[in-house]
Design a protein around this motif. Structure first.
Motif, mmCIF file in Angstrom:
data_model
loop_
_atom_site.group_PDB
_atom_site.id
_atom_site.type_symbol
_atom_site.label_atom_id
_atom_site.label_comp_id
_atom_site.label_asym_id
_atom_site.label_seq_id
_atom_site.Cartn_x
_atom_site.Cartn_y
_atom_site.Cartn_z
ATOM 1 N N ARG A 252 0.831 -1.208 0.000
ATOM 2 C CA ARG A 252 0.000 0.000 0.000
ATOM 3 C C ARG A 252 0.868 1.263 0.000
ATOM 4 N N ARG A 253 1.907 1.254 0.841
ATOM 5 C CA ARG A 253 2.809 2.418 0.872
ATOM 6 C C ARG A 253 3.527 2.602 -0.457
ATOM 7 N N ASN A 254 3.986 1.493 -1.052
ATOM 8 C CA ASN A 254 4.655 1.589 -2.353
ATOM 9 C C ASN A 254 3.714 2.105 -3.426
ATOM 10 N N GLU A 255 2.464 1.678 -3.392
ATOM 11 C CA GLU A 255 1.492 2.162 -4.366
ATOM 12 C C GLU A 255 1.219 3.653 -4.182
ATOM 13 N N ASP A 256 1.159 4.097 -2.928
ATOM 14 C CA ASP A 256 0.976 5.536 -2.673
ATOM 15 C C ASP A 256 2.147 6.342 -3.214
ATOM 16 N N VAL A 257 3.342 5.844 -2.987
ATOM 17 C CA VAL A 257 4.528 6.547 -3.480
ATOM 18 C C VAL A 257 4.524 6.596 -5.002
ATOM 19 N N MET A 258 4.197 5.481 -5.647
ATOM 20 C CA MET A 258 4.175 5.460 -7.119
ATOM 21 C C MET A 258 3.098 6.381 -7.676
ATOM 22 N N ASN A 259 1.947 6.449 -7.018
ATOM 23 C CA ASN A 259 0.897 7.354 -7.474
ATOM 24 C C ASN A 259 1.329 8.817 -7.348
ATOM 25 N N ARG A 260 1.989 9.150 -6.240
ATOM 26 C CA ARG A 260 2.480 10.530 -6.082
ATOM 27 C C ARG A 260 3.530 10.862 -7.131
ATOM 28 N N GLU A 261 4.415 9.915 -7.422
ATOM 29 C CA GLU A 261 5.426 10.148 -8.454
ATOM 30 C C GLU A 261 4.775 10.340 -9.825
ATOM 31 N N LEU A 262 3.761 9.547 -10.121
ATOM 32 C CA LEU A 262 3.052 9.675 -11.391
ATOM 33 C C LEU A 262 2.358 11.026 -11.495
ATOM 34 N N GLN A 263 1.739 11.477 -10.420
ATOM 35 C CA GLN A 263 1.090 12.783 -10.424
ATOM 36 C C GLN A 263 2.111 13.898 -10.606
ATOM 37 N N ALA A 264 3.273 13.777 -9.948
ATOM 38 C CA ALA A 264 4.309 14.803 -10.085
ATOM 39 C C ALA A 264 4.844 14.841 -11.511
ATOM 40 N N MET A 265 5.075 13.678 -12.108
ATOM 41 C CA MET A 265 5.575 13.657 -13.486
ATOM 42 C C MET A 265 4.552 14.235 -14.454
ATOM 43 N N THR A 266 3.274 13.931 -14.221
ATOM 44 C CA THR A 266 2.230 14.487 -15.080
ATOM 45 C C THR A 266 2.166 15.999 -14.933
#
Length: 113
Positions: free
Chosen positions: A78-92
């Motif tokens: 769950r924590r890894n998925e949260d981190v990946m989602n935040r990274e995806l939002q930042a890149m977008t």
């Protein structure tokens, strides 16, 4: 008669200075052989002698290892998925931010008079 364009004279002076300085032979075989002779006389080991030695056994008893429970694995996922989602939002967000000037330039180029 001296020409107004000093570039050929400057080029000749630079070539002569580079040829006469001792630092200009940094990549020649002579300087490499000289350094090799200095290092071989200072130490008796070569780079290939390192491969013949046997490694001593490392003591890893201070490391505690155990299997993770299902709940711990789900929490890590769950924590890894949260981190990946935040990274995806930042890149977008960064890519949209970088797109605005390009879109503006395209607008100006195609729709200006």
């Amino acid at each position: 008669m001296i020409s107004r364009n000093p570039s050929p004279l400057l080029l000749v002076v630079c070539v002569v200075v580079a040829a006469l300085t001792s630092s200009a032979d940094g990549f020649t075989a002579q300087s490499i052989q000289g350094r090799a002779a200095q290092t071989s006389s200072a130490t008796t080991t070569t780079a290939l002698s390192v491969f013949g030695k046997k490694k001593e056994e490392e003591d890893l008893s201070y490391i505690e290892s155990r299997d993770l429970t299902r709940e711990e694995m789900l929490e890590i996922n769950r924590r890894n998925e949260d981190v990946m989602n935040r990274e995806l939002q930042a890149m977008t967000g960064i890519s949209v931010l970088f797109s605005f000037p390009i879109l503006y330039l395209c607008w100006v180029a195609f729709f200006s008079e």
